[in-house]
Design a protein around this motif. Structure first.
Motif, short mmCIF file in Angstrom:
data_model
loop_
_atom_site.label_atom_id
_atom_site.label_comp_id
_atom_site.label_asym_id
_atom_site.label_seq_id
_atom_site.Cartn_x
_atom_site.Cartn_y
_atom_site.Cartn_z
N TYR A 257 -1.99 68.67 36.36
CA TYR A 257 -2.29 69.57 34.55
C TYR A 257 -1.49 71.10 34.86
O TYR A 257 -0.97 72.11 33.91
N SER A 258 -2.01 71.84 36.60
CA SER A 258 -2.24 72.98 36.05
C SER A 258 -0.86 73.47 37.01
O SER A 258 -0.25 74.42 37.22
N LEU A 259 -0.20 72.83 37.70
CA LEU A 259 1.41 72.86 37.71
C LEU A 259 2.03 73.42 37.11
O LEU A 259 2.62 72.47 35.50
N PRO A 260 3.02 73.69 37.46
CA PRO A 260 4.28 74.56 36.84
C PRO A 260 5.50 73.79 36.96
O PRO A 260 6.39 74.25 36.82
N VAL A 261 5.82 72.27 36.02
CA VAL A 261 6.39 71.47 35.54
C VAL A 261 7.33 72.08 35.22
O VAL A 261 8.73 71.64 35.54
N PRO A 262 7.19 72.61 33.57
CA PRO A 262 8.51 73.18 33.05
C PRO A 262 9.63 74.18 33.56
O PRO A 262 10.63 73.53 34.05
N SER A 263 8.83 74.78 34.30
CA SER A 263 9.69 75.81 35.59
C SER A 263 10.52 74.98 36.11
O SER A 263 11.33 75.63 36.37
N LEU A 264 9.41 74.62 36.67
CA LEU A 264 10.27 73.81 37.91
C LEU A 264 11.35 73.35 37.28
O LEU A 264 12.50 73.02 37.89
N ILE A 265 11.13 72.30 36.17
CA ILE A 265 12.23 71.15 35.94
C ILE A 265 13.00 71.83 35.31
O ILE A 265 14.36 72.45 35.94
N GLU A 266 13.48 73.39 34.37
CA GLU A 266 14.29 74.60 34.40
C GLU A 266 14.56 74.56 35.31
O GLU A 266 16.11 75.07 34.99
N SER A 267 14.54 75.19 35.91
CA SER A 267 15.26 76.05 37.74
C SER A 267 15.84 74.91 38.22
O SER A 267 16.82 75.15 38.67
N ALA A 268 15.21 73.54 38.83
CA ALA A 268 16.17 72.69 39.15
C ALA A 268 17.28 71.73 38.44
O ALA A 268 18.61 71.68 38.81
#
Length: 324
Positions: free
Chosen positions: A35-46
Motif C-alpha cells: 500500500y506504500s508503493l507509489p502506484v498512482p504516480s507509477l501508472i501515470e508516468s507509465a
C-alpha cells in the motif's frame, strides 16, 4: 517516450504496448507494505510513456484494489488503456475453475478495478488443474466475452508445452484463444518460449503471446532471490555466481537480462513483455533498456553468450509446477 497513449479504436488486443506494467509486485510477496508503493504516480508516468496496459490478478493479494484506487487518480480516461487480470487461482494451493466461480471472480475484478469491462482475462496457472476443468472455465470466459464484460480471454502458466496443448484443444472445442501468458520461459536463462511462439500462432491461432517475469521472479539479478522462488538450489547458486562475477565488472545481470529479453522477444517477435516495476526508478530503467536496444546502444552478444555458456546444464532448466 515509447509512444503516446491514444484512444484504443478500433479495439484490438494486438495493440498492447511493448512493455506491460505487472501488478504482481503490488503484493506482500514482493513488498512488505504494497500500500506504500507509489502506484498512482507509477501508472501515470507509465501511461505518459505509452505503456498503457496493466496486468494483475486476484491471487496477487491487494493488487487489484491498489490498481483500482490508483486508476481513479490518474488523468487518462478508461478508453485509453488496457486492464488485464486473471481468474481461477484463489490461494497458493487453492484453485476454483468452476464456471460459477469464474463469473464471480470477473464480477469482483470489475468492482475492484472500478471498470465496466476488462480488456483481457486469463485462467490463472492452468497447470494446477485438469484439462476438462480448464476447458469449462474457458467456456465461461467465452460467454463473458460475448456478453461484453471482457474483451479477450486466454490462459497463463509456467509449463510451455502444456499451455500449447490446452491452446490447441481450445481452438478445436471453443475457438482460438486471444492471448497466452507464460513466465520465466523467455529470459536469458530459459528460452523455451521462443521455440513455441510460431506454434502458438500458426497451430493454435492465438492472437498475442506475452512473456512474463523476464528476471525469473527475482533470480536474474545481483540481489538476493526471493525465498519463495521454486528453482532448485543448484540453479539459484549458479545464477548468483554469474551475477556476482558480472557485478565485479560493473555489469548488473538484471539490466543485461532485461535487454536480452527485449531484444530477443519484443523486437524479434513483436510481442509484449509483462514487467514488474514497483517505483519510478525501476520504470525509467526498464524504458531506458528498451530505448538502448531500439537504438542499438549496446552490443550484449558476447556477454549473453558468456552467461549462457556459464550456465552449462542449467541453461533452459525448469522446475516442477502444478501437475507438470
Amino acid at each position: 517516450m515509447i509512444g503516446k497513449a491514444e484512444v484504443i479504436q478500433p479495439y484490438s488486443i494486438k495493440n498492447l504496448p511493448p512493455l506491460i506494467i505487472g501488478g504482481a509486485v503490488f503484493n506482500h510477496q514482493y513488498s512488505s507494505d504494497p500500500y506504500s508503493l507509489p502506484v498512482p504516480s507509477l501508472i501515470e508516468s507509465a501511461f505518459q510513456k505509452g505503456l498503457n496496459a496493466l496486468d494483475t490478478s486476484p491471487y496477487y493479494g491487494p493488487s487489484e484494489e491498489i490498481i483500482g484506487e490508483a486508476l481513479q487518480k490518474i488523468t487518462f480516461p478508461r478508453e485509453t488503456y488496457y486492464i488485464c487480470t486473471k481468474a481461477g487461482r484463489v490461494k497458493l494451493d487453492e484453485f476454483d475453475y468452476s464456471r460459477e466461480n469464474v463469473r464471480k471472480s470477473v464480477e469482483r475484478s470489475l468492482k475492484r478495478l472500478n471498470t465496466t469491462y476488462l480488456d483481457l482475462v486469463y485462467m490463472h496457472d492452468i497447470e494446477f488443474v485438469v484439462p476438462d476443468q480448464i476447458i469449462e472455465a474457458l467456456k465461461e470466459l467465452s460467454l463473458l466475452k460475448k456478453e461484453g464484460l471482457i474483451k479477450n480471454f486466454g490462459i497463463s502458466g509456467y509449463p510451455v508445452k502444456f499451455l500449447y496443448e490446452i491452446a490447441l484443444r481450445c481452438k478445436q472445442e471453443i475457438g482460438p484463444l486471444d492471448a497466452i501468458l507464460s513466465y520465466c520461459n523467455g529470459c536469458i536463462q530459459n528460452t523455451l518460449l521462443f521455440e513455441y511462439y510460431d506454434k502458438f500462432i500458426s497451430d493454435c491461432g492465438v492472437k498475442v503471446v506475452l512473456n512474463g517475469s523476464i528476471l525469473s521472479m527475482s533470480m536474474l539479478r545481483s540481489g538476493k532471490t526471493h525465498d519463495f522462488h521454486p528453482a532448485a538450489p543448484e540453479l539459484k547458486k549458479a545464477v548468483d555466481e554469474i551475477a556476482q562475477d558480472l557485478k565485479s565488472k560493473n555489469i548488473e545481470l538484471a539490466e543485461l537480462a532485461t535487454r536480452f529479453a527485449i531484444r530477443e522477444w519484443l523486437f524479434k517477435y513483436n510481442s509484449g513483455i509483462v514487467l514488474g516495476v514497483s517505483n519510478l526508478d525501476e520504470l525509467d530503467a526498464a524504458v531506458q533498456c528498451y530505448l538502448d536496444v531500439k537504438n542499438n546502444v549496446d552490443d550484449d552478444s558476447a556477454l549473453v553468450s558468456q552467461v549462457q555458456k556459464s550456465l552449462g546444464k542449467h541453461m533452459n532448466e525448469t522446475w516442477p509446477s502444478g501437475n507438470h
